[in-house]
Write a protein that holds these residues in place. Sequence first.
Motif, PDB file in Angstrom:
ATOM      1  N   HIS A 237      14.358  -4.657  -0.534  1.00 50.35           N
ATOM      2  CA  HIS A 237      13.995  -4.458   0.868  1.00 50.35           C
ATOM      3  C   HIS A 237      12.514  -4.135   1.021  1.00 50.35           C
ATOM      4  CE1 HIS A 237      18.437  -3.367   2.009  1.00 50.35           C
ATOM      5  NE2 HIS A 237      18.283  -4.623   1.631  1.00 50.35           N
ATOM      6  N   VAL A 238      11.978  -3.300   0.144  1.00 46.34           N
ATOM      7  CA  VAL A 238      10.558  -2.953   0.202  1.00 46.34           C
ATOM      8  C   VAL A 238       9.696  -4.180  -0.062  1.00 46.34           C
ATOM      9  CG1 VAL A 238       8.726  -1.664  -0.992  1.00 46.34           C
ATOM     10  CG2 VAL A 238      10.858  -0.513  -0.325  1.00 46.34           C
TER      11      VAL A 238
ATOM     12  N   ARG B 282       6.022  -8.444   1.805  1.00 51.97           N
ATOM     13  CA  ARG B 282       5.731  -9.879   1.925  1.00 51.97           C
ATOM     14  C   ARG B 282       5.507 -10.268   3.378  1.00 51.97           C
ATOM     15  NH1 ARG B 282      10.329 -10.545  -1.486  1.00 51.97           N
ATOM     16  NH2 ARG B 282       9.699 -10.751  -3.671  1.00 51.97           N
ATOM     17  N   LEU B 283       6.362  -9.774   4.255  1.00 54.99           N
ATOM     18  CA  LEU B 283       6.228 -10.103   5.674  1.00 54.99           C
ATOM     19  C   LEU B 283       4.906  -9.598   6.237  1.00 54.99           C
ATOM     20  CD1 LEU B 283       9.868  -9.347   6.900  1.00 54.99           C
ATOM     21  CD2 LEU B 283       8.777 -11.589   6.685  1.00 54.99           C
TER      22      LEU B 283
ATOM     23  N   VAL C 133       5.229   0.495   4.740  1.00 54.80           N
ATOM     24  CA  VAL C 133       6.470   0.915   4.081  1.00 54.80           C
ATOM     25  C   VAL C 133       6.309   2.345   3.586  1.00 54.80           C
ATOM     26  CG1 VAL C 133       8.084   0.484   2.187  1.00 54.80           C
ATOM     27  CG2 VAL C 133       7.006  -1.442   3.354  1.00 54.80           C
ATOM     28  N   LEU C 134       7.286   3.177   3.898  1.00 54.54           N
ATOM     29  CA  LEU C 134       7.308   4.577   3.463  1.00 54.54           C
ATOM     30  C   LEU C 134       8.634   4.851   2.761  1.00 54.54           C
ATOM     31  CD1 LEU C 134       6.354   7.588   3.527  1.00 54.54           C
ATOM     32  CD2 LEU C 134       7.476   7.749   5.767  1.00 54.54           C
ATOM     33  N   VAL C 135       8.552   5.398   1.561  1.00 58.46           N
ATOM     34  CA  VAL C 135       9.752   5.793   0.826  1.00 58.46           C
ATOM     35  C   VAL C 135       9.668   7.295   0.569  1.00 58.46           C
ATOM     36  CG1 VAL C 135      11.205   5.438  -1.190  1.00 58.46           C
ATOM     37  CG2 VAL C 135       9.875   3.525  -0.263  1.00 58.46           C
TER      38      VAL C 135
ATOM     39  N   GLN D 204       5.146   7.263  11.771  1.00 51.04           N
ATOM     40  CA  GLN D 204       4.806   5.988  12.394  1.00 51.04           C
ATOM     41  C   GLN D 204       5.126   4.777  11.523  1.00 51.04           C
ATOM     42  OE1 GLN D 204       0.802   5.609  14.053  1.00 51.04           O
ATOM     43  NE2 GLN D 204       0.693   7.820  14.255  1.00 51.04           N
ATOM     44  N   ALA D 205       5.511   4.997  10.282  1.00 51.81           N
ATOM     45  CA  ALA D 205       5.696   3.884   9.347  1.00 51.81           C
ATOM     46  C   ALA D 205       6.628   2.816   9.920  1.00 51.81           C
ATOM     47  CB  ALA D 205       6.245   4.400   8.027  1.00 51.81           C
ATOM     48  N   ARG D 206       6.292   1.562   9.672  1.00 49.11           N
ATOM     49  CA  ARG D 206       7.105   0.452  10.189  1.00 49.11           C
ATOM     50  C   ARG D 206       8.497   0.435   9.557  1.00 49.11           C
ATOM     51  NH1 ARG D 206       3.471  -3.247  12.609  1.00 49.11           N
ATOM     52  NH2 ARG D 206       1.305  -2.962  11.933  1.00 49.11           N
ATOM     53  N   PHE D 207       8.551   0.648   8.255  1.00 44.52           N
ATOM     54  CA  PHE D 207       9.828   0.686   7.541  1.00 44.52           C
ATOM     55  C   PHE D 207       9.904   2.024   6.826  1.00 44.52           C
ATOM     56  CE2 PHE D 207      12.385   0.147   3.692  1.00 44.52           C
ATOM     57  CZ  PHE D 207      13.540  -0.402   4.209  1.00 44.52           C
TER      58      PHE D 207
END
Length: 239
Positions: free
Chosen positions: A30-31, A36-37, A138-140, A193-196
């Motif tokens: 998923h990350v 990539r997008l 992306v934030l994990v 604010q992270a998109r994912f």
Amino acid sequence: MKMPDLQLPKGVASHLAETQEAVAQTLADHVAECLRLQLAEKPEATLVVSGGSTPLPFFRALREKPLEWARVKVALADERWVPESDPASNVALVKSELLQGAAADARFVLFHYENKDPLDALSELEAAAAELTLPIDVLVLGMGNDGHTASLFPDAPELASAMNPKGERRVMVMTPPSQEHQRVTLTLPVLAQARFKALHLKGEDKIATLARAADVPADWSAMPIRAFLQAGLNVYWSP
């Protein structure tokens, strides 16, 4: 497989697997797709990760993904203020476990300066944080059993400032009495604010902690992870 005894807020998705390796692979897939997008639409993408032992299989899976790593900026959500030679250094962990092979081409944004007190390094820390184009792509995140995430600890005297949604600081020094080391963390306005957004967890104890957080989602002062339990969050868990 069902997440045991847990009602997540509306809009929070769960991704479950029987093994740590399986859930790490799903998260890495998923990350990588999110990165990539973003790279298809703009010159760079930003990935913010967390340290500790839980993300090791995720790091090892993600570094194998065929990405244009030279166009990816990687940063830690937080770091202990220790030298890179210290076993507690998350910088050393990311370098040894994620930034290997093709992933070594990524630009690593550091939030630590040797031989300097963190409060004396605030200008350098803010300059480093400014390298992260907002919103983060992306934030994990991880989570402790006290409900902290990043270095947003319930007992940190700086917590209210770091959690101020209108705060202008991107990075703050945190001094929770419960912790051995001073910490540096990205602040809530940057992280939220992270998109994912992903929350990567392992073990029954973490599900019990998450259940306590989900019971009273508004009280972030007691469990800062509550500020992230909102629509758009993806929870990845294995026993």
